[in-house]
Design a protein around this motif. Sequence first.
Motif, PDB file in Angstrom:
ATOM      1  N   GLU A  60      10.744   8.157  20.721  1.00  0.00           N
ATOM      2  CA  GLU A  60       9.633   7.193  20.650  1.00  0.00           C
ATOM      3  C   GLU A  60      10.098   5.892  19.992  1.00  0.00           C
ATOM      4  O   GLU A  60       9.804   4.804  20.482  1.00  0.00           O
ATOM      5  N   LEU A  61      10.840   6.013  18.914  1.00  0.00           N
ATOM      6  CA  LEU A  61      11.363   4.834  18.210  1.00  0.00           C
ATOM      7  C   LEU A  61      12.222   3.977  19.131  1.00  0.00           C
ATOM      8  O   LEU A  61      12.170   2.747  19.083  1.00  0.00           O
ATOM      9  N   LEU A  62      12.972   4.615  20.017  1.00  0.00           N
ATOM     10  CA  LEU A  62      13.846   3.903  20.948  1.00  0.00           C
ATOM     11  C   LEU A  62      13.131   3.446  22.219  1.00  0.00           C
ATOM     12  O   LEU A  62      13.719   2.782  23.061  1.00  0.00           O
ATOM     13  N   GLY A  63      11.852   3.834  22.359  1.00  0.00           N
ATOM     14  CA  GLY A  63      11.066   3.412  23.509  1.00  0.00           C
ATOM     15  C   GLY A  63      11.250   4.265  24.749  1.00  0.00           C
ATOM     16  O   GLY A  63      10.965   3.816  25.858  1.00  0.00           O
ATOM     17  N   PHE A  64      11.722   5.502  24.568  1.00  0.00           N
ATOM     18  CA  PHE A  64      11.955   6.395  25.688  1.00  0.00           C
ATOM     19  C   PHE A  64      10.836   7.426  25.829  1.00  0.00           C
ATOM     20  O   PHE A  64      10.094   7.692  24.881  1.00  0.00           O
ATOM     21  N   GLU A  65      10.767   8.034  26.990  1.00  0.00           N
ATOM     22  CA  GLU A  65       9.850   9.149  27.244  1.00  0.00           C
ATOM     23  C   GLU A  65      10.236  10.310  26.336  1.00  0.00           C
ATOM     24  O   GLU A  65      11.412  10.509  26.028  1.00  0.00           O
ATOM     25  N   TYR A  66       9.247  11.087  25.909  1.00  0.00           N
ATOM     26  CA  TYR A  66       9.505  12.238  25.051  1.00  0.00           C
ATOM     27  C   TYR A  66       8.592  13.379  25.474  1.00  0.00           C
ATOM     28  O   TYR A  66       7.657  13.190  26.258  1.00  0.00           O
TER      29      TYR A  66
END
Length: 79
Positions: A60-66
């Motif tokens: 989430e911090l890196l802006g990716f799907e989780y």
Amino acid sequence: MDWSEDDVRLIVEDYFSMLQLQLKDIPFNKSEHRRTLVSKIGRSEGSIEFKHRNISAILELLGFEYLSGYLHAKNYQRL
């Protein structure tokens, strides 16, 4: 007890295998994944779930799907 690099590698691989299934809308069982990891690394299911939550927080911090369903745990190790 700290997580070893091998343990972290296994849990990250497991996380991304579940994420891949999620992105393809293929059903999977998170509990089954946790139980499999328990047998491989000897950690409790709760400990493994918390580590999965750590991975979600980083993604989430890196802006990716989780992975959905894992509340983000911000207290993650640098390893």
